[in-house]
Design a protein around this motif. Sequence first.
Motif, PDB file in Angstrom:
ATOM      1  N   TRP A  17      33.606  43.698  52.174  1.00 15.31           N
ATOM      2  CA  TRP A  17      33.214  42.954  50.839  1.00 15.31           C
ATOM      3  C   TRP A  17      32.067  41.911  51.235  1.00 15.31           C
ATOM      4  O   TRP A  17      31.278  41.378  50.555  1.00 15.31           O
ATOM      5  CB  TRP A  17      34.310  41.983  50.656  1.00 15.31           C
ATOM      6  CG  TRP A  17      35.566  42.787  49.897  1.00 15.31           C
ATOM      7  CD1 TRP A  17      36.842  43.196  50.365  1.00 15.31           C
ATOM      8  CD2 TRP A  17      35.458  43.300  48.528  1.00 15.31           C
ATOM      9  NE1 TRP A  17      37.390  44.221  49.672  1.00 15.31           N
ATOM     10  CE2 TRP A  17      36.793  44.087  48.134  1.00 15.31           C
ATOM     11  CE3 TRP A  17      34.673  43.146  47.471  1.00 15.31           C
ATOM     12  CZ2 TRP A  17      37.040  44.715  47.011  1.00 15.31           C
ATOM     13  CZ3 TRP A  17      35.136  43.692  46.193  1.00 15.31           C
ATOM     14  CH2 TRP A  17      36.199  44.332  45.973  1.00 15.31           C
ATOM     15  N   MET A  33      37.027  38.051  47.849  1.00 16.28           N
ATOM     16  CA  MET A  33      37.929  39.144  47.583  1.00 16.28           C
ATOM     17  C   MET A  33      38.954  39.574  48.993  1.00 16.28           C
ATOM     18  O   MET A  33      39.777  40.099  48.599  1.00 16.28           O
ATOM     19  CB  MET A  33      36.935  40.318  47.059  1.00 16.28           C
ATOM     20  CG  MET A  33      36.420  40.084  45.740  1.00 16.28           C
ATOM     21  SD  MET A  33      37.739  39.816  44.593  1.00 16.28           S
ATOM     22  CE  MET A  33      38.431  41.463  44.374  1.00 16.28           C
ATOM     23  N   PHE A  61      36.296  44.891  40.808  1.00 16.01           N
ATOM     24  CA  PHE A  61      37.583  45.239  40.912  1.00 16.01           C
ATOM     25  C   PHE A  61      37.586  46.849  40.919  1.00 16.01           C
ATOM     26  O   PHE A  61      38.969  47.244  41.543  1.00 16.01           O
ATOM     27  CB  PHE A  61      38.463  44.819  39.611  1.00 16.01           C
ATOM     28  CG  PHE A  61      38.727  43.377  39.996  1.00 16.01           C
ATOM     29  CD1 PHE A  61      39.785  42.982  40.934  1.00 16.01           C
ATOM     30  CD2 PHE A  61      38.254  42.279  39.132  1.00 16.01           C
ATOM     31  CE1 PHE A  61      40.211  41.761  40.985  1.00 16.01           C
ATOM     32  CE2 PHE A  61      38.570  41.002  39.438  1.00 16.01           C
ATOM     33  CZ  PHE A  61      39.433  40.759  40.308  1.00 16.01           C
ATOM     34  N   HIS A  92      41.003  50.558  48.281  1.00 16.81           N
ATOM     35  CA  HIS A  92      42.626  50.563  48.460  1.00 16.81           C
ATOM     36  C   HIS A  92      43.168  51.783  48.502  1.00 16.81           C
ATOM     37  O   HIS A  92      43.948  52.245  49.592  1.00 16.81           O
ATOM     38  CB  HIS A  92      43.476  49.833  47.480  1.00 16.81           C
ATOM     39  CG  HIS A  92      44.907  49.505  47.448  1.00 16.81           C
ATOM     40  ND1 HIS A  92      45.441  48.838  48.465  1.00 16.81           N
ATOM     41  CD2 HIS A  92      45.771  50.446  46.708  1.00 16.81           C
ATOM     42  CE1 HIS A  92      46.787  49.174  48.597  1.00 16.81           C
ATOM     43  NE2 HIS A  92      47.056  49.932  47.436  1.00 16.81           N
ATOM     44  N   TYR A 108      42.775  39.982  48.458  1.00 16.23           N
ATOM     45  CA  TYR A 108      43.384  41.537  48.794  1.00 16.23           C
ATOM     46  C   TYR A 108      44.498  41.001  49.672  1.00 16.23           C
ATOM     47  O   TYR A 108      45.756  41.582  49.670  1.00 16.23           O
ATOM     48  CB  TYR A 108      42.339  42.282  49.315  1.00 16.23           C
ATOM     49  CG  TYR A 108      42.980  43.569  49.692  1.00 16.23           C
ATOM     50  CD1 TYR A 108      43.250  44.632  48.702  1.00 16.23           C
ATOM     51  CD2 TYR A 108      43.640  43.907  50.954  1.00 16.23           C
ATOM     52  CE1 TYR A 108      43.799  45.939  49.039  1.00 16.23           C
ATOM     53  CE2 TYR A 108      44.059  45.248  51.271  1.00 16.23           C
ATOM     54  CZ  TYR A 108      44.018  46.044  50.217  1.00 16.23           C
ATOM     55  OH  TYR A 108      44.714  47.602  50.527  1.00 16.23           O
ATOM     56  N   GLY A 161      37.049  47.509  44.352  1.00 16.44           N
ATOM     57  CA  GLY A 161      38.431  47.162  45.343  1.00 16.44           C
ATOM     58  C   GLY A 161      39.452  48.222  45.000  1.00 16.44           C
ATOM     59  O   GLY A 161      40.362  48.585  46.189  1.00 16.44           O
ATOM     60  N   TRP A 162      39.784  48.782  43.909  1.00 18.83           N
ATOM     61  CA  TRP A 162      40.744  50.067  43.826  1.00 18.83           C
ATOM     62  C   TRP A 162      40.555  51.122  44.754  1.00 18.83           C
ATOM     63  O   TRP A 162      41.078  51.713  45.328  1.00 18.83           O
ATOM     64  CB  TRP A 162      40.743  50.348  42.362  1.00 18.83           C
ATOM     65  CG  TRP A 162      41.625  51.413  41.979  1.00 18.83           C
ATOM     66  CD1 TRP A 162      42.965  51.413  41.788  1.00 18.83           C
ATOM     67  CD2 TRP A 162      41.148  52.953  42.133  1.00 18.83           C
ATOM     68  NE1 TRP A 162      43.426  52.995  41.620  1.00 18.83           N
ATOM     69  CE2 TRP A 162      42.408  53.637  41.805  1.00 18.83           C
ATOM     70  CE3 TRP A 162      39.985  53.642  42.149  1.00 18.83           C
ATOM     71  CZ2 TRP A 162      42.433  55.087  41.729  1.00 18.83           C
ATOM     72  CZ3 TRP A 162      39.879  54.930  42.173  1.00 18.83           C
ATOM     73  CH2 TRP A 162      41.078  55.483  41.900  1.00 18.83           C
TER      74      TRP A 162
END
Length: 185
Positions: free
Chosen positions: A106, A141, A84, A91, A145, A87-88
């Motif tokens: 991913w 993932m 995560f 983003h 998202y 992922g942050w």
Amino acid sequence: MFLACCYGYGGYKREKDPMGSQILIGMASLFLLFIGVYLMKLHGMQSSVFVVTYVFLCSLVWIVTGLLARHVPFHLGGWVSLVFCYGWLLHYQLDSISWVTLELSWVPLSILFCWMGWMVHEKSRHMGLVFFLLSLIVWYMPELYGMLYAEQYGEITLQWMLLVKIVTEASLLFVWRKKWTEWVV
């Protein structure tokens, strides 16, 4: 002091009382996360960069705790929170994310975790299981998202990509069922 006592006593009780050990280590892990975020907020360090960096450090502690105590949930939880954090980072660091960029960010990571699980499953079944489960989580993932930003990517596109991935994964798991069932069990 409280954290050290919970972690130490949880490690000590690991053989005699596994459930009690997991509860103590879980309490210490949650306390580590929440008290750290609370103290950061108290001292005015509310920037998301600080919080994600702290979660990253907590994740490393959870991975080490899971390895030392041989508790799969803590080991997996540490890796999932690292995912995560990644992922942050994706983003907030990429200007625009298309489906191709999202999948390329991913899917290779999922394949890497699956490969790592396959490589270590002979030496440590716990680590093999963690990396296998992590690869399954990371595999989906991009769709997770996409669900958060469905209006940007299109709901129909998201559903088709999810269906393609489910069919692909089911086919791969069926073809290699003798390998991964031996690996996971």
